[in-house]
Write a protein that holds these residues in place. Structure first.
Motif, PDB file in Angstrom:
ATOM      1  N   SER A  36       0.826  -1.205   0.000  1.00  0.00           N
ATOM      2  CA  SER A  36       0.000   0.000   0.000  1.00  0.00           C
ATOM      3  C   SER A  36       0.857   1.250   0.000  1.00  0.00           C
ATOM      4  O   SER A  36       1.961   1.256   0.554  1.00  0.00           O
TER       5      SER A  36
ATOM      6  N   GLU B  87      -8.139  -0.899  -1.998  1.00  0.00           N
ATOM      7  CA  GLU B  87      -8.780  -1.449  -3.189  1.00  0.00           C
ATOM      8  C   GLU B  87      -8.169  -0.836  -4.447  1.00  0.00           C
ATOM      9  O   GLU B  87      -7.766  -1.544  -5.360  1.00  0.00           O
ATOM     10  N   ILE B  88      -8.070   0.502  -4.456  1.00  0.00           N
ATOM     11  CA  ILE B  88      -7.595   1.214  -5.643  1.00  0.00           C
ATOM     12  C   ILE B  88      -6.726   2.389  -5.210  1.00  0.00           C
ATOM     13  O   ILE B  88      -7.016   3.060  -4.219  1.00  0.00           O
TER      14      ILE B  88
ATOM     15  N   SER C  82      -4.392   4.466 -10.855  1.00  0.00           N
ATOM     16  CA  SER C  82      -4.882   3.512 -11.864  1.00  0.00           C
ATOM     17  C   SER C  82      -4.715   2.062 -11.429  1.00  0.00           C
ATOM     18  O   SER C  82      -5.081   1.140 -12.159  1.00  0.00           O
ATOM     19  N   GLN C  83      -4.171   1.857 -10.226  1.00  0.00           N
ATOM     20  CA  GLN C  83      -3.852   0.501  -9.761  1.00  0.00           C
ATOM     21  C   GLN C  83      -5.008  -0.083  -8.943  1.00  0.00           C
ATOM     22  O   GLN C  83      -5.364   0.460  -7.894  1.00  0.00           O
ATOM     23  N   ASN C  84      -5.575  -1.185  -9.405  1.00  0.00           N
ATOM     24  CA  ASN C  84      -6.617  -1.890  -8.662  1.00  0.00           C
ATOM     25  C   ASN C  84      -5.975  -3.109  -7.988  1.00  0.00           C
ATOM     26  O   ASN C  84      -5.724  -4.134  -8.620  1.00  0.00           O
ATOM     27  N   TYR C  85      -5.693  -2.964  -6.698  1.00  0.00           N
ATOM     28  CA  TYR C  85      -4.949  -3.992  -5.974  1.00  0.00           C
ATOM     29  C   TYR C  85      -5.738  -5.298  -5.867  1.00  0.00           C
ATOM     30  O   TYR C  85      -5.173  -6.396  -6.007  1.00  0.00           O
ATOM     31  N   TYR C  86      -7.012  -5.187  -5.631  1.00  0.00           N
ATOM     32  CA  TYR C  86      -7.831  -6.393  -5.505  1.00  0.00           C
ATOM     33  C   TYR C  86      -7.850  -7.178  -6.809  1.00  0.00           C
ATOM     34  O   TYR C  86      -7.684  -8.408  -6.816  1.00  0.00           O
ATOM     35  N   GLU C  87      -8.025  -6.502  -7.935  1.00  0.00           N
ATOM     36  CA  GLU C  87      -8.068  -7.189  -9.225  1.00  0.00           C
ATOM     37  C   GLU C  87      -6.713  -7.795  -9.582  1.00  0.00           C
ATOM     38  O   GLU C  87      -6.643  -8.866 -10.195  1.00  0.00           O
TER      39      GLU C  87
ATOM     40  N   ILE D 222      -8.718  -5.977   2.413  1.00  0.00           N
ATOM     41  CA  ILE D 222      -8.763  -4.806   1.545  1.00  0.00           C
ATOM     42  C   ILE D 222      -9.373  -3.624   2.298  1.00  0.00           C
ATOM     43  O   ILE D 222     -10.441  -3.735   2.900  1.00  0.00           O
TER      44      ILE D 222
ATOM     45  N   SER E 249     -11.466  -1.017   2.060  1.00  0.00           N
ATOM     46  CA  SER E 249     -12.505  -0.606   1.110  1.00  0.00           C
ATOM     47  C   SER E 249     -13.849  -0.566   1.823  1.00  0.00           C
ATOM     48  O   SER E 249     -14.061  -1.275   2.813  1.00  0.00           O
TER      49      SER E 249
ATOM     50  N   LEU F   9     -15.839  -7.268  -1.099  1.00  0.00           N
ATOM     51  CA  LEU F   9     -15.292  -7.894  -2.294  1.00  0.00           C
ATOM     52  C   LEU F   9     -15.171  -9.398  -2.079  1.00  0.00           C
ATOM     53  O   LEU F   9     -14.793  -9.849  -0.995  1.00  0.00           O
TER      54      LEU F   9
END
Length: 588
Positions: free
Chosen positions: A107, A155-156, A159-164, A194, A196, A200
């Protein structure tokens, strides 16, 4: 060699009937001529773990603000922090995590990173700092390298979506119950947490983790501290390698607490409010900032999740920061922003820099443009818990400009030649370190550990260094970065310092490239002031400027103007990328 000389002296002395006191005096005279120092001070080292250090801080500074996150609108006093940390520690244990298990913190600078690191320590776990810029394959490497049982992330961010990204490398997450992940590829991983507001699939929300335990379980965390030995690992730092995969340096509670105390002492942090520009996952963030700040009850101010000079200036004003932490490249950008915005900053007592070599010109710029009263340097490695040398309070400008400070308290160092023999004071060689600061080793890599730390416990830094008899030191450069041009040894640091004083240059970095005739040639990448035409900054112009100021063989053969330097998240220049850029330009 020195020991043999002393042995011969001793035999001669005994033959001549010299008194033992005279022999000792002669031995001392000979031994003090070599580059070896052990800086022992009155304040002893302590035998406490991080959780006990936090409790001690709360007893002294309970109502003082521990951390302020400007971008999240969150504030904790040390007293409220301890309560939140124990909620998290109890939550980790409720998930089934046991002493010694590894928890990844992936993070940018959010409060949940800070809580996660302290919560893991209070639960007897090992926190693992993961670069927030890492992508799927890099995170996959980290997961397996240290056997992460859990990973905490936002989570985000941007532009980086950590969960995805996590789902992309471990699809089983989406089909699992929170805390019960089973993956053949990542056999240790059980929990994804996460930060968030959204629920999720397969992940546990950070806020839900805080609510997982009851009051009794949280109170048990305080009693559990006596069962966590200070000598156990508390943190793993992935080294910022330029080739191959990064190594995982394992550091102990003892490393963290003691280096934090002595960094805090040197930097006189009691009562200060620190503008934190450095990433928390890095050694600068976690030890020089979090641990040193904790030891003195200092307040950490997070201006933004990622480094932003404008947000830093705003936070300094709004939160009345008296200290700034940053890497040299961060200060370059902060100075540029202040020149443009002219923000009324108030009183800034100290600016502390480390993580890379700082040029004398930058130190002068920081003091003049930001109005900083005192510029201080720290020098060390991830493998030495961040600090080996550090500016002393009251150091004169000459020491600040031309050394990395004085040897840290209770640390022993020597400077050796290629054969491992100590060189005389004032002569360059490789710096070696021994003492409470040295890492436990590289996790899961016995061979690399033994290459770095000998059986005699001396850690080889890989830095070409000059140790002065008064305990101050100077970095000449990385041994691996030395340029050999026509038989002449050239360290990029010296050329960079010279170029950084050029009136048209904002920042310069130097590399060596292959050359058929001379073996290697010098390339200077330069970031110029906005009003300078890059086309006018030619090699010929640089040669004219350099005449009579620096040896001709140190003048760069190639000059490449650049808009921005490739950097790691911790602010270090990625010189291997500069080499790639130069090679690509040649091909085109």
């Amino acid at each position: 060699m020195l020991n043999k000389k002393l042995e011969l002296v001793a035999k001669y002395a005994l033959k001549q009937g010299l008194k033992i006191n005279a022999l000792r005096s002669l031995s001392t005279t000979l031994s003090t001529s070599i580059s070896h120092k052990h800086h022992v001070v009155k304040e002893p080292l302590v035998y406490r773990n991080i959780g006990q250090e936090l409790e001690l801080t709360v007893s002294k500074y309970g109502d003082v603000e521990a951390i302020v996150s400007c971008h999240e609108g969150k504030r904790y006093t040390f007293k409220s922090l301890l309560a939140e940390v124990d909620r998290l520690a109890a939550g980790f244990r409720k998930l089934g995590l046991q002493q010694g298990d590894a928890v990844g913190l992936w993070s940018p600078n959010y409060v949940h990173w800070y809580l996660g690191m302290l919560g893991a320590a209070r639960a007897g776990l090992t926190s693992v700092g993961i670069n927030p810029a890492f992508q799927g394959p890099e995170v996959a490497y980290c997961l397996n390298k240290v056997g992460l049982k859990a990973i905490v992330a936002p989570e985000i961010f941007k532009s980086q979506n950590y969960y995805e990204i996590l789902r992309g490398i471990c699809p089983e997450i989406a089909d699992a119950e929170p805390g019960k992940i089973k993956s053949e590829k990542f056999p240790h991983l059980r929990s994804v947490i996460i930060n968030s507001e959204t629920h999720l699939k397969g992940a546990l929300r950070f806020d839900d983790l805080l609510d997982l335990s009851n009051r009794t379980e949280q109170e048990e965390i305080g009693k559990y501290q006596t069962k966590i030995s200070p000598e156990l690992p508390c943190n793993i730092q992935f080294t910022s390698g330029t080739t191959g995969n990064p190594k995982a340096a394992s550091l102990s509670h003892y490393n963290f607490v003691n280096n934090g105390i002595h960094v805090g002492n040197r930097n006189q942090l009691e009562g200060e409010r620190i503008c934190v520009q450095v990433p928390l996952f890095h050694a600068f963030g976690v030890i020089i900032t979090i641990m040193a700040g904790m030891s003195k009850g200092a307040t950490l101010v997070l201006p933004a999740a990622g480094f932003s000079p404008k947000d830093s200036l705003a936070a300094i004003v709004k939160e009345k920061c008296t200290v700034i932490h940053g890497t040299p490249t961060m200060y370059v950008d902060l100075v540029s922003a202040q020149r443009e915005l002219q923000v009324p900053l108030g009183r800034i007592k100290k600016a502390i820099t480390g993580g890379a070599i700082v040029s004398p010109q930058l130190i002068l710029d920081v003091k003049k443009v930001l109005g900083v009263e005192s510029m201080r340097s720290v020098y060390g490695l991830t493998e030495t818990t961040a600090v080996i040398f550090q500016t002393l309070p009251g150091d004169d400008e000459e020491s600040v400009l031309h050394t990395v400070g004085h040897l840290q308290d209770h640390v022993e160092v020597k400077v050796v030649d290629a054969d491992g023999n100590c060189v005389p004071f004032g002569q360059p060689g490789e710096l070696c370190v021994r003492g409470y600061v040295t890492m436990l080793g590289y996790h899961g890599d016995k061979e690399k550990t033994e290459e770095t730390i000998g059986a005699d416990k001396w850690l080889r830094t890989g830095d070409q260094f000059v140790l002065q008899e008064d305990g101050y030191g100077r970095i000449v450069g990385r041994l691996k970065e030395m340029i050999i041009r026509g038989g002449e040894n050239i360290f990029p640091r010296e050329v960079e310092d010279f170029l950084n004083a050029h009136p048209q240059i904002v920042e310069a970095h130097v590399i060596g490239v292959p050359d058929e005739r001379l073996g290697e040639e010098i390339v200077a990448f330069v970031r110029l002031h906005n009003d300078v035409d890059p086309k006018s900054f030619t090699v010929e112009a640089l040669r004219a400027y350099s005449k009579g100021k620096i040896a001709h063989f140190k003048v760069p053969r190639y000059v490449v103007p650049i808009d921005a330097f490739p950097k790691t998240t911790s602010g270090k220049i990625q010189k291997f990328k500069l080499s790639q850029m130069f090679e690509n330009n040649k091909k085109n």
